[in-house]
Write an enzyme that holds these catalytic residues in place. Structure first.
Site, PDB file in Angstrom:
ATOM      1  N   ASP A 183      24.375  51.444  52.034  1.00 48.09           N
ATOM      2  CA  ASP A 183      24.168  52.908  52.026  1.00 48.09           C
ATOM      3  C   ASP A 183      22.722  53.407  52.149  1.00 48.09           C
ATOM      4  O   ASP A 183      21.814  52.854  51.516  1.00 48.09           O
ATOM      5  CB  ASP A 183      24.635  53.496  50.682  1.00 48.09           C
ATOM      6  CG  ASP A 183      25.962  52.996  50.242  1.00 48.09           C
ATOM      7  OD1 ASP A 183      26.624  52.285  50.998  1.00 48.09           O
ATOM      8  OD2 ASP A 183      26.349  53.314  49.104  1.00 48.09           O
ATOM      9  N   TRP A 236      25.981  41.172  50.716  1.00 45.95           N
ATOM     10  CA  TRP A 236      25.737  42.051  49.574  1.00 45.95           C
ATOM     11  C   TRP A 236      25.412  41.204  48.332  1.00 45.95           C
ATOM     12  O   TRP A 236      25.990  40.131  48.136  1.00 45.95           O
ATOM     13  CB  TRP A 236      26.993  42.900  49.341  1.00 45.95           C
ATOM     14  CG  TRP A 236      26.809  43.994  48.352  1.00 45.95           C
ATOM     15  CD1 TRP A 236      26.371  45.258  48.603  1.00 45.95           C
ATOM     16  CD2 TRP A 236      27.074  43.941  46.941  1.00 45.95           C
ATOM     17  NE1 TRP A 236      26.330  45.987  47.438  1.00 45.95           N
ATOM     18  CE2 TRP A 236      26.756  45.209  46.397  1.00 45.95           C
ATOM     19  CE3 TRP A 236      27.526  42.946  46.066  1.00 45.95           C
ATOM     20  CZ2 TRP A 236      26.896  45.517  45.041  1.00 45.95           C
ATOM     21  CZ3 TRP A 236      27.663  43.252  44.717  1.00 45.95           C
ATOM     22  CH2 TRP A 236      27.341  44.526  44.225  1.00 45.95           C
ATOM     23  N   PHE A 282      22.386  50.923  42.011  1.00 41.12           N
ATOM     24  CA  PHE A 282      23.317  51.387  43.035  1.00 41.12           C
ATOM     25  C   PHE A 282      22.834  52.709  43.637  1.00 41.12           C
ATOM     26  O   PHE A 282      21.805  53.254  43.260  1.00 41.12           O
ATOM     27  CB  PHE A 282      24.726  51.524  42.442  1.00 41.12           C
ATOM     28  CG  PHE A 282      25.524  50.240  42.459  1.00 41.12           C
ATOM     29  CD1 PHE A 282      24.907  49.010  42.613  1.00 41.12           C
ATOM     30  CD2 PHE A 282      26.920  50.262  42.333  1.00 41.12           C
ATOM     31  CE1 PHE A 282      25.649  47.827  42.640  1.00 41.12           C
ATOM     32  CE2 PHE A 282      27.665  49.090  42.363  1.00 41.12           C
ATOM     33  CZ  PHE A 282      27.037  47.868  42.511  1.00 41.12           C
ATOM     34  N   ASP A 332      26.694  56.962  42.003  1.00 41.94           N
ATOM     35  CA  ASP A 332      26.164  57.601  43.208  1.00 41.94           C
ATOM     36  C   ASP A 332      25.746  59.054  42.982  1.00 41.94           C
ATOM     37  O   ASP A 332      26.269  59.977  43.630  1.00 41.94           O
ATOM     38  CB  ASP A 332      27.169  57.490  44.375  1.00 41.94           C
ATOM     39  CG  ASP A 332      27.640  56.060  44.612  1.00 41.94           C
ATOM     40  OD1 ASP A 332      26.916  55.139  44.197  1.00 41.94           O
ATOM     41  OD2 ASP A 332      28.715  55.861  45.205  1.00 41.94           O
ATOM     42  N   GLU A 390      33.258  57.686  46.582  1.00 41.02           N
ATOM     43  CA  GLU A 390      31.886  57.199  46.510  1.00 41.02           C
ATOM     44  C   GLU A 390      30.935  58.194  47.185  1.00 41.02           C
ATOM     45  O   GLU A 390      31.335  59.004  48.025  1.00 41.02           O
ATOM     46  CB  GLU A 390      31.784  55.843  47.214  1.00 41.02           C
ATOM     47  CG  GLU A 390      32.660  54.772  46.566  1.00 41.02           C
ATOM     48  CD  GLU A 390      32.401  53.381  47.120  1.00 41.02           C
ATOM     49  OE1 GLU A 390      32.191  52.469  46.317  1.00 41.02           O
ATOM     50  OE2 GLU A 390      32.419  53.203  48.351  1.00 41.02           O
ATOM     51  N   TRP A 449      32.698  48.471  55.397  1.00 40.83           N
ATOM     52  CA  TRP A 449      32.960  47.425  54.401  1.00 40.83           C
ATOM     53  C   TRP A 449      34.047  46.468  54.894  1.00 40.83           C
ATOM     54  O   TRP A 449      34.063  45.290  54.556  1.00 40.83           O
ATOM     55  CB  TRP A 449      33.414  48.045  53.068  1.00 40.83           C
ATOM     56  CG  TRP A 449      32.294  48.602  52.265  1.00 40.83           C
ATOM     57  CD1 TRP A 449      32.094  49.905  51.924  1.00 40.83           C
ATOM     58  CD2 TRP A 449      31.201  47.874  51.676  1.00 40.83           C
ATOM     59  NE1 TRP A 449      30.941  50.042  51.172  1.00 40.83           N
ATOM     60  CE2 TRP A 449      30.380  48.810  51.001  1.00 40.83           C
ATOM     61  CE3 TRP A 449      30.829  46.524  51.654  1.00 40.83           C
ATOM     62  CZ2 TRP A 449      29.220  48.440  50.316  1.00 40.83           C
ATOM     63  CZ3 TRP A 449      29.669  46.155  50.966  1.00 40.83           C
ATOM     64  CH2 TRP A 449      28.889  47.109  50.311  1.00 40.83           C
TER      65      TRP A 449
HETATM   66  C1  FRU Z   1      29.213  52.579  48.814  1.00 41.00           C
HETATM   67  C2  FRU Z   1      28.896  51.821  47.542  1.00 41.00           C
HETATM   68  C3  FRU Z   1      28.448  52.771  46.460  1.00 41.00           C
HETATM   69  C4  FRU Z   1      27.618  51.906  45.569  1.00 41.00           C
HETATM   70  C5  FRU Z   1      26.951  50.996  46.567  1.00 41.00           C
HETATM   71  C6  FRU Z   1      26.681  49.611  46.053  1.00 41.00           C
HETATM   72  O1  FRU Z   1      29.067  51.844  49.971  1.00 41.00           O
HETATM   73  O2  FRU Z   1      30.003  51.058  47.137  1.00 41.00           O
HETATM   74  O3  FRU Z   1      29.504  53.433  45.795  1.00 41.00           O
HETATM   75  O4  FRU Z   1      26.705  52.628  44.817  1.00 41.00           O
HETATM   76  O5  FRU Z   1      27.797  50.937  47.690  1.00 41.00           O
HETATM   77  O6  FRU Z   1      25.897  48.889  46.927  1.00 41.00           O
END
Ligand code: FRU
Length: 503
Positions: free
Chosen positions: A43, A67, A102, A166, A220, A311
């Site tokens: 993100d 990730w 995050f 977030d 999110e 994702w």
């Molecule tokens: C969205 C997300 C967010 C989170 C982040 C973690 O892509 O899942 O909700 O903060 O990525 O990397």
């Protein structure tokens, strides 16, 4: 600086050193889109204007192309196209965020750059997510000492503590507001709002919106802004189900609704969409678009960028040391409750070598042979039937964009590219002014496609940006041929430009 941050910074330096000396890696990378300097990025975070520069932070794991424990990487720009690497801003290095920093946002506050992010930690019940803050000068950032600043104790109902994240922050009438996504006990997503007079003490205000119909779970990355006198609320819900007419796909989608946020009652009232009576629509119909964040620029423009990946589909080639890019920043507007997106106008000054042409019905044209994939191609069709195909080919690999005027659809096919991934293909109904919902279209031809290609992405802005279609792909060869097949019975006109940095 903590050891964890120092280690991440060293890793970033090592990666940028490798890129600087490897022509092969330089060739893999986009020319005018942000891409991680190495390692993994998802993100966009903290997309903001501070001290005369545009700042973009991003979810960053410098140690692999997968990730991992989240850091905030940081770049700055003067034109949204060329990005200058800055020191890593945040690392998971304190009790409140030792499992990850995050996503979140940033504003200017009392002369400082204020970052709001989610701290992931653990307690006796397992993983928990809380809201945290850091202040900085545009280069170096210091977390506040009383982390986290918002926890479950501030929320008057029980929810799933591993899903509260977030924060989007903004200023209004001398106060700071924050909205966060949260997963209720019934598994549905909602957005909770907080208010603060000093960025220290935060008060819970209420739930501004939620997944009433249960078409999704966690919401999110919420984003809220004002454009054309309306409030535009964007969020990215998980676990949605495919609906071709509405454009939704299985999994994570990015959705917008327009309407009004009542700060007193703490309710977002959504407008109904004229074409189908629904309130929600997709922000982008391609495979690779997620977690958009907007920036209200001082010149009045509202600019949005998003993670240009999904994702559900990881297609980074095995030998790459980097994974993750952002979309071209886009200028947003709202007309009749519909979102319009245009490439950021700064792109105009990167365009050169303009040429125009016309391809007769039933004919093909090779626009270029063995050239780098940095271009804009604008196509105009008068036809109401037939198919237009655009292919980018190099060696044995190919990606295709297909416009079908019979069933009014656009599709992207990367099944013959270097890595097809779990989603090699996406088809979406073409939206028009008359019918942004895509159902019962009365429209004949007259479609316009603005296609912007960088080394490994194709973004299509359709009918003045009422619909966008964003997809990425990888090819072994840095050079490709570009061929347009006009399978309609009327001529097709085009404008073409190279995109390159001007000195
Ligand atoms: C969205 C997300 C967010 C989170 C982040 C973690 O892509 O899942 O909700 O903060 O990525 O990397």
């Amino acid at each position: 600086m903590t050891d964890t941050l120092l280690k991440a910074q060293k890793k970033q330096d090592e990666l940028t050193g490798i890129i600087a000396t490897s022509e092969e890696i330089k060739d893999q990378r986009p020319l005018f889109h942000f891409a991680t300097p190495g390692g993994w990025c998802n993100d966009p975070n903290g997309f903001s204007e501070f001290a005369g520069k545009i700042h973009l932070f991003y979810q960053y794991h410098p140690y692999s192309t997968q990730w991992g424990p989240m850091h905030w990487g940081h770049v700055t720009s003067g034109d949204f196209l060329k990005w200058q690497l800055e020191p890593v801003a945040l690392a998971p290095d304190c009790e409140a965020d030792f499992k990850g920093c995050f996503s979140g946002t940033a504003i200017e506050y009392e002369g400082k750059h204020l970052l709001a992010y989610t701290g992931v930690s653990e307690n006796e019940e397992g993983e928990v997510q809380n809201q945290c803050l850091a202040f900085g000068d545009g280069k170096n950032y210091k977390k506040v000492s009383s982390q986290p600043v918002i926890t479950a104790r501030d929320i008057p109902f029980d929810y799933i503590h591993a899903h509260f994240r977030d924060p989007k922050i903004w200023k209004k009438d001398g106060k700071i507001y924050m909205i966060c996504g949260l997963k209720q006990k019934d598994g549905k997503g909602c957005l909770v709002m907080f208010e603060s007079a000093d960025a220290k003490k935060w008060t819970y205000k209420g739930v501004i919106d939620s997944s009433r119909d249960g078409l999704s779970t966690m919401w999110e990355c919420p984003d809220i802004s004002v454009v054309n006198g309306k409030e535009l609320l964007i969020f990215s819900p998980q676990e949605m189900k495919e609906n071709y007419q509405l454009g939704f796909h299985d999994g994570n989608n990015s959705i917008y609704v327009s309407g009004k946020l009542d700060y007193e009652k703490c309710i977002f009232t959504r407008e109904r969409r004229p074409e189908n009576n629904y309130t929600a629509a997709l922000v982008d119909y391609g495979i690779d678009f997620y977690a958009p964040e907007s920036l209200q620029l001082s010149d009045g423009r509202l600019i949005m960028t998003a993670w240009m990946q999904a994702w559900e589909s990881y297609i980074t080639p095995e030998n790459y040391i980097w994974s993750g890019m952002m979309t071209l920043p886009r200028e947003l507007s709202l007309k009749n409750g519909r979102l319009y997106q245009k490439p950021v106008r700064e792109l105009e000054s990167w365009k050169s070598d303009a040429r125009a042409g016309e391809i007769a019905g039933g004919k093909n044209e090779c626009i270029f042979k063995k050239a780098r994939r940095h271009f804009e191609l604008d196509l105009k069709s008068q036809s109401a039937s037939g198919q237009i195909n655009l292919s980018l080919a190099g060696g044995t690999e190919k990606v295709m964009l297909k416009i079908n005027l019979d069933d009014k659809s656009i599709s992207f096919d990367r099944s013959e590219s270097l890595v097809a991934g779990k989603i090699p293909y996406r088809k979406a109904k073409i939206r028009t002014e008359e019918n942004a919902g895509g159902e019962n279209s009365q429209t004949g031809g007259k479609f316009k496609f603005q296609i912007i290609c960088d080394t490994c992405s194709l973004e299509v802005f359709i009918n003045d940006g009422i619909m966008t279609f964003t997809n990425i792909f990888f090819m072994s060869d840095v050079l490709s041929d570009l061929v347009i097949e006009n399978g309609t019975n009327q001529s097709l006109t085009y404008d073409f430009w190279k995109i390159q940095e001007k000195n």
